[in-house]
Design an enzyme around this catalytic site. Sequence first.
Site, PDB file in Angstrom:
ATOM      1  N   ASP A  15     -10.434   3.185   4.648  1.00 24.70           N
ATOM      2  CA  ASP A  15     -10.852   1.782   4.477  1.00 24.70           C
ATOM      3  C   ASP A  15     -12.380   1.694   4.362  1.00 24.70           C
ATOM      4  OD1 ASP A  15      -8.759  -0.016   4.294  1.00 24.70           O
ATOM      5  OD2 ASP A  15      -8.402  -0.063   6.459  1.00 24.70           O
ATOM      6  N   LYS A  48       0.837  -1.205   0.000  1.00 19.44           N
ATOM      7  CA  LYS A  48       0.000   0.000   0.000  1.00 19.44           C
ATOM      8  C   LYS A  48       0.876   1.260   0.000  1.00 19.44           C
ATOM      9  CE  LYS A  48      -3.812  -2.435   2.203  1.00 19.44           C
ATOM     10  NZ  LYS A  48      -4.523  -2.801   3.433  1.00 19.44           N
ATOM     11  N   GLN A 106      -4.264  -1.530   9.953  1.00 21.68           N
ATOM     12  CA  GLN A 106      -4.319  -2.839   9.303  1.00 21.68           C
ATOM     13  C   GLN A 106      -4.879  -3.895  10.268  1.00 21.68           C
ATOM     14  OE1 GLN A 106      -3.371  -3.466   5.995  1.00 21.68           O
ATOM     15  NE2 GLN A 106      -4.130  -5.544   6.306  1.00 21.68           N
TER      16      GLN A 106
END
Length: 296
Positions: free
Chosen positions: A119, A52, A96
């Site tokens: 997200d 990412k 994460q």
Amino acid sequence: MILLDGKETALKVKNTIKEAVTKHKGNGQRVPNLIAVLVGDNKASLSYVKSKVKACDMVGFDSSLIHLETIITEKQLLDLVQKLNNDTAVDGYIVQLPLPKHIDENKILLAINPAKDVDGFHPINIGKLALNLDTIIPATPYGIITLLQEYNIETTSKNVVVIGRSNIVGRPMSILLSQNKPYGNATVTLAHSRTKNLKEITQKADIIIAAIGKAHFITADMIKENAVIIDVGINSIPDASRKRGYRLVGDVDFANVSQKVSFITPVPGGVGPMTIAMLLKNTLHVYEKRIGMSIS
Ligand code: NAD
């Protein structure tokens, strides 16, 4: 059979983002800034966040990885989340998942400022998604819709079976596909571990989206001729012929299923790259909202 090339499509998305960043820079703006927070040393998670951050570099974003030790307390992580919420130089950030067991994931997700939640996992963003309001769409379902769009795969009136009801893939996917809008309007069945007679259900599906986490779970006898197959799964299986001793496969028995289908995503190179590209798109979206301008 046509392969749905996630790598190629993701590159297109990233190039568009790169162009937008260049234009913003040309207008004297700073560039978007995405932060990734990783707790612990889960190898798969480390590899995901590194990809990412690398993708951010490719499109010209500022980005950094905050890597914390597993022993960090929930309070320390909540403090970091507050700091990121208040930091005006940060447009978006991700924490994460999964987090270590001693940290309550829901508590952390709830503490994230919904406007910086790239997200799209915060209940406010998921709630807006359910109501078909402008929101941040979770990256994997967003990537799948974009891939369907890229290959002109119509979803209106189609029977779609989504297998897996996770908050990050299956459930938002089922919501998006049932919305009254382009690349929605499908008749959606959401199957899960308690679903009975799954094969009977999948055999009727025009489109199957498999997000289960079990290698080769979807077999050729479960699908009808010319179905569209989207394989979200990432599973590691032993492979002595590889230097690292394993290889990654999806939830679909690709070798046999691909003989019967009209379109299918490979693993790797299908949904995975799309997820990263859409995370970047979400970051651009929140950045443009913050600076009050968008270039399209
Ligand atoms: P999860 O691991 O949270 O849940 C799995 C789901 O599968 C559950 O909802 C469960 O009900 C369902 N399931 C389990 N056994 C089943 C069965 N026998 N029949 C029907 N349903 C069953 O799901 P997740 O986090 O969405 O991840 C699923 C897979 O997708 C994993 O392999 C994960 O690594 C992968 N993933 C890939 C991407 C990507 O970008 N490609 C993104 C997220 C997740």
